[in-house]
Design a protein around this motif. Structure first.
Motif, PDB file in Angstrom:
ATOM      1  N   PHE A   2       4.342   8.898   7.124  1.00  0.00           N
ATOM      2  CA  PHE A   2       5.479   8.258   7.780  1.00  0.00           C
ATOM      3  C   PHE A   2       5.065   7.668   9.123  1.00  0.00           C
ATOM      4  N   ARG A   3       4.329   8.472   9.902  1.00  0.00           N
ATOM      5  CA  ARG A   3       3.915   7.995  11.230  1.00  0.00           C
ATOM      6  C   ARG A   3       2.976   6.803  11.127  1.00  0.00           C
ATOM      7  N   GLU A   4       1.993   6.885  10.245  1.00  0.00           N
ATOM      8  CA  GLU A   4       1.011   5.804  10.139  1.00  0.00           C
ATOM      9  C   GLU A   4       1.642   4.521   9.614  1.00  0.00           C
ATOM     10  N   ALA A   5       2.573   4.634   8.676  1.00  0.00           N
ATOM     11  CA  ALA A   5       3.274   3.430   8.209  1.00  0.00           C
ATOM     12  C   ALA A   5       4.011   2.759   9.360  1.00  0.00           C
ATOM     13  N   GLY A   6       4.562   3.590  10.259  1.00  0.00           N
ATOM     14  CA  GLY A   6       5.278   3.047  11.412  1.00  0.00           C
ATOM     15  C   GLY A   6       4.380   2.381  12.433  1.00  0.00           C
ATOM     16  N   GLU A   7       3.068   2.603  12.312  1.00  0.00           N
ATOM     17  CA  GLU A   7       2.112   1.970  13.223  1.00  0.00           C
ATOM     18  C   GLU A   7       1.635   0.604  12.724  1.00  0.00           C
ATOM     19  N   ALA A   8       2.154   0.157  11.604  1.00  0.00           N
ATOM     20  CA  ALA A   8       1.694  -1.115  11.032  1.00  0.00           C
ATOM     21  C   ALA A   8       1.990  -2.299  11.945  1.00  0.00           C
ATOM     22  N   ALA A   9       3.135  -2.286  12.599  1.00  0.00           N
ATOM     23  CA  ALA A   9       3.478  -3.402  13.483  1.00  0.00           C
ATOM     24  C   ALA A   9       2.447  -3.545  14.598  1.00  0.00           C
ATOM     25  N   GLY A  10       2.043  -2.431  15.188  1.00  0.00           N
ATOM     26  CA  GLY A  10       1.031  -2.473  16.236  1.00  0.00           C
ATOM     27  C   GLY A  10      -0.296  -2.979  15.728  1.00  0.00           C
ATOM     28  N   ALA A  11      -0.656  -2.593  14.511  1.00  0.00           N
ATOM     29  CA  ALA A  11      -1.913  -3.068  13.928  1.00  0.00           C
ATOM     30  C   ALA A  11      -1.897  -4.578  13.761  1.00  0.00           C
ATOM     31  N   VAL A  12      -0.785  -5.112  13.271  1.00  0.00           N
ATOM     32  CA  VAL A  12      -0.688  -6.566  13.080  1.00  0.00           C
ATOM     33  C   VAL A  12      -0.757  -7.286  14.423  1.00  0.00           C
ATOM     34  N   ARG A  14      -2.324  -6.269  17.122  1.00  0.00           N
ATOM     35  CA  ARG A  14      -3.717  -6.230  17.587  1.00  0.00           C
ATOM     36  C   ARG A  14      -4.575  -7.227  16.807  1.00  0.00           C
ATOM     37  N   LEU A  15      -4.393  -7.267  15.511  1.00  0.00           N
ATOM     38  CA  LEU A  15      -5.151  -8.195  14.668  1.00  0.00           C
ATOM     39  C   LEU A  15      -4.969  -9.639  15.136  1.00  0.00           C
ATOM     40  N   LEU A  16      -3.729 -10.044  15.307  1.00  0.00           N
ATOM     41  CA  LEU A  16      -3.460 -11.438  15.664  1.00  0.00           C
ATOM     42  C   LEU A  16      -3.871 -11.744  17.098  1.00  0.00           C
ATOM     43  N   ASP A  17      -3.844 -10.734  17.956  1.00  0.00           N
ATOM     44  CA  ASP A  17      -4.220 -10.936  19.355  1.00  0.00           C
ATOM     45  C   ASP A  17      -5.733 -11.002  19.548  1.00  0.00           C
ATOM     46  N   ARG A  18      -6.476 -10.181  18.800  1.00  0.00           N
ATOM     47  CA  ARG A  18      -7.904 -10.013  19.055  1.00  0.00           C
ATOM     48  C   ARG A  18      -8.814 -10.816  18.137  1.00  0.00           C
ATOM     49  N   ILE A 133      -9.408  -5.324  10.915  1.00  0.00           N
ATOM     50  CA  ILE A 133      -7.946  -5.377  10.840  1.00  0.00           C
ATOM     51  C   ILE A 133      -7.270  -4.553  11.933  1.00  0.00           C
ATOM     52  N   HIS A 134      -8.027  -3.714  12.646  1.00  0.00           N
ATOM     53  CA  HIS A 134      -7.517  -2.987  13.809  1.00  0.00           C
ATOM     54  C   HIS A 134      -6.347  -2.057  13.481  1.00  0.00           C
ATOM     55  N   ALA A 135      -6.397  -1.435  12.309  1.00  0.00           N
ATOM     56  CA  ALA A 135      -5.332  -0.494  11.951  1.00  0.00           C
ATOM     57  C   ALA A 135      -5.493   0.848  12.648  1.00  0.00           C
ATOM     58  N   GLY A 136      -6.685   1.146  13.168  1.00  0.00           N
ATOM     59  CA  GLY A 136      -6.919   2.443  13.785  1.00  0.00           C
ATOM     60  C   GLY A 136      -7.119   3.523  12.744  1.00  0.00           C
ATOM     61  N   ASP A 137      -7.297   4.751  13.217  1.00  0.00           N
ATOM     62  CA  ASP A 137      -7.518   5.867  12.300  1.00  0.00           C
ATOM     63  C   ASP A 137      -6.345   6.017  11.338  1.00  0.00           C
ATOM     64  N   GLU A 138      -6.687   6.215  10.071  1.00  0.00           N
ATOM     65  CA  GLU A 138      -5.664   6.440   9.043  1.00  0.00           C
ATOM     66  C   GLU A 138      -6.076   7.699   8.286  1.00  0.00           C
ATOM     67  N   ASN A 139      -5.355   8.787   8.535  1.00  0.00           N
ATOM     68  CA  ASN A 139      -5.756  10.093   8.019  1.00  0.00           C
ATOM     69  C   ASN A 139      -5.055  10.476   6.731  1.00  0.00           C
ATOM     70  N   SER A 140      -3.856   9.968   6.522  1.00  0.00           N
ATOM     71  CA  SER A 140      -3.189  10.227   5.251  1.00  0.00           C
ATOM     72  C   SER A 140      -3.993   9.591   4.127  1.00  0.00           C
ATOM     73  N   VAL A 141      -4.079  10.276   2.993  1.00  0.00           N
ATOM     74  CA  VAL A 141      -4.792   9.703   1.846  1.00  0.00           C
ATOM     75  C   VAL A 141      -4.159   8.373   1.442  1.00  0.00           C
ATOM     76  N   ALA A 142      -2.847   8.303   1.510  1.00  0.00           N
ATOM     77  CA  ALA A 142      -2.143   7.074   1.128  1.00  0.00           C
ATOM     78  C   ALA A 142      -2.332   6.002   2.200  1.00  0.00           C
ATOM     79  N   ALA A 143      -2.921   4.883   1.824  1.00  0.00           N
ATOM     80  CA  ALA A 143      -3.075   3.764   2.745  1.00  0.00           C
ATOM     81  C   ALA A 143      -1.725   3.099   2.982  1.00  0.00           C
ATOM     82  N   THR A 144      -1.382   2.896   4.237  1.00  0.00           N
ATOM     83  CA  THR A 144      -0.113   2.241   4.565  1.00  0.00           C
ATOM     84  C   THR A 144      -0.344   1.119   5.580  1.00  0.00           C
ATOM     85  N   ALA A 153      -4.062 -10.064   7.559  1.00  0.00           N
ATOM     86  CA  ALA A 153      -5.320 -10.772   7.817  1.00  0.00           C
ATOM     87  C   ALA A 153      -5.546 -11.864   6.781  1.00  0.00           C
ATOM     88  N   LEU A 154      -5.320 -11.543   5.521  1.00  0.00           N
ATOM     89  CA  LEU A 154      -5.498 -12.532   4.459  1.00  0.00           C
ATOM     90  C   LEU A 154      -4.489 -13.670   4.589  1.00  0.00           C
TER      91      LEU A 154
END
Length: 334
Positions: A2-12, A14-18, A133-144, A153-154
């Motif tokens: 749940f937490r990592e899925a909520g971090e997707a906006a920040g990842a996007v 960072r991706l577009l900025d960097r 893609i700058h998603a940062g650490d993702e510890n849950s087995v499920a990729a979000t 990115a694509l």
């Protein structure tokens, strides 16, 4: 999860900025390729590639071929890819089979692009061009968040390759749309998923990749047997299994496939299916998601809604979505 899925906006963000320079370089390769455009990925990353395929073919007019990594790692085939571009999408960049395929593609004459979360990985080190893609650490087995960032990115590559101003604007609106999705909006779907043992997930065109990703998450987190089909394909043989009360989740984009998808929803309801649309539109019995301004980027808000629903459903079923019994985070295949 749940937490990592909520971090997707920040990842996007960072991706577009960097990574504007890397995105522009990849876009130029794709737009000007004299040879074939090919891809390789596994699991969730392969679903991101499916969305890329549809968008590339509909917006750029360039066919995209997905190559099975075993072509290189098991069968040791030579590939003729002169003048082509080979894109590999991977969270870890570590699986030997996709690394072997990238090497084979390079020997066959293709320029190679690695879209990865781990920038210092075997795949990235061997590529002609790296797009982190700058998603940062993702510890849950499920990729979000790594899935959403890979898709972004694509899509950014294709926005550059097509010089589509609307898609570029929508990509920058995407993080706010992801943040605007209300967690409670998916509670009803979570309750439905918690009670079922089998379902269909559907979408047409670029949304098919989202349906495939949703079905995978249902299997790997909640232990639900889920199958994904194009909305058109669902109207053929698979329709026979839709009995009264059978759940069908349909991702509905506001694109050229809209009318056909709405007709399919009605057909599914006519035979007794319990249909839940996920869309930017206000549809009966559906989940309405925030809009980004483009149907391609809207799909990434759809998938966040699914992540929240399936994470909650998994817990309601007494399971841990972060630690599926038979899976681990990095799977190295040959």
């Amino acid at each position: 999860m749940f937490r990592e899925a909520g971090e997707a906006a920040g990842a996007v963000r960072r991706l577009l900025d960097r990574e504007q320079d890397a995105i522009a370089a990849a876009a130029e390769l794709v737009a000007n390729a004299a040879g074939p455009i090919t891809t390789a990925a596994r699991g969730s990353s392969d679903h991101a590639v499916t969305t890329f395929k549809y968008v590339c073919e509909t917006m750029l007019g360039r066919p995209v071929a997905s190559i099975g990594p075993s072509i290189a790692s098991v069968y040791h085939a030579a590939l003729k890819l002169e003048g082509g571009v080979h894109l590999t999408v991977s969270q870890s960049g570590a699986s030997p089979d996709i690394v072997a395929l990238q090497e084979t593609a390079a020997r066959g004459g293709a320029r190679t692009v690695a879209i990865v979360n781990v920038a210092d990985s075997p795949l990235a080190r061997a590529a002609d061009l790296v797009l982190p893609i700058h998603a940062g650490d993702e510890n849950s087995v499920a990729a979000t968040k790594s899935f959403i960032a890979s898709c972004a990115a694509l899509q950014a590559i294709l926005a550059g390759a097509t010089n589509d101003a609307r898609l570029k604007t929508a990509l920058h609106a995407l993080p706010d749309a992801l943040d605007a999705l209300q967690p409670a909006s998916t509670d009803g779907l979570a309750n439905l998923l918690a009670e079922t043992s089998s379902l269909y997930v559907s979408g047409r065109g670029p949304v098919l990749g989202i349906a495939l990703e949703a079905a995978l998450k249902a299997k790997e987190t909640a232990g639900i047997h889920a199958e994904a089909f194009s909305t058109a394909e669902l109207m053929h043989g698979p329709l026979q299994l839709v009995q009264p009360g059978f759940p069908v989740v349909v991702f509905v984009a506001e694109d050229a496939g809209l009318d056909g998808t709405l007709d399919a929803i009605q057909r599914l309801r006519d035979v007794g299916g319990r249909v839940v649309p996920v869309s930017t539109l206000d549809l009966p019995d559906g989940i309405r998601t925030p809009a980004t301004g483009h149907p391609v980027t809207d799909t990434l808000v759809f998938v966040l809604a699914w992540y929240r629903a399936i994470e909650s459903a998994t817990r309601l079923r007494g399971l841990d979505p972060d630690r599926p019994a038979n899976l681990r985070k990095v799977t190295e295949t040959m």
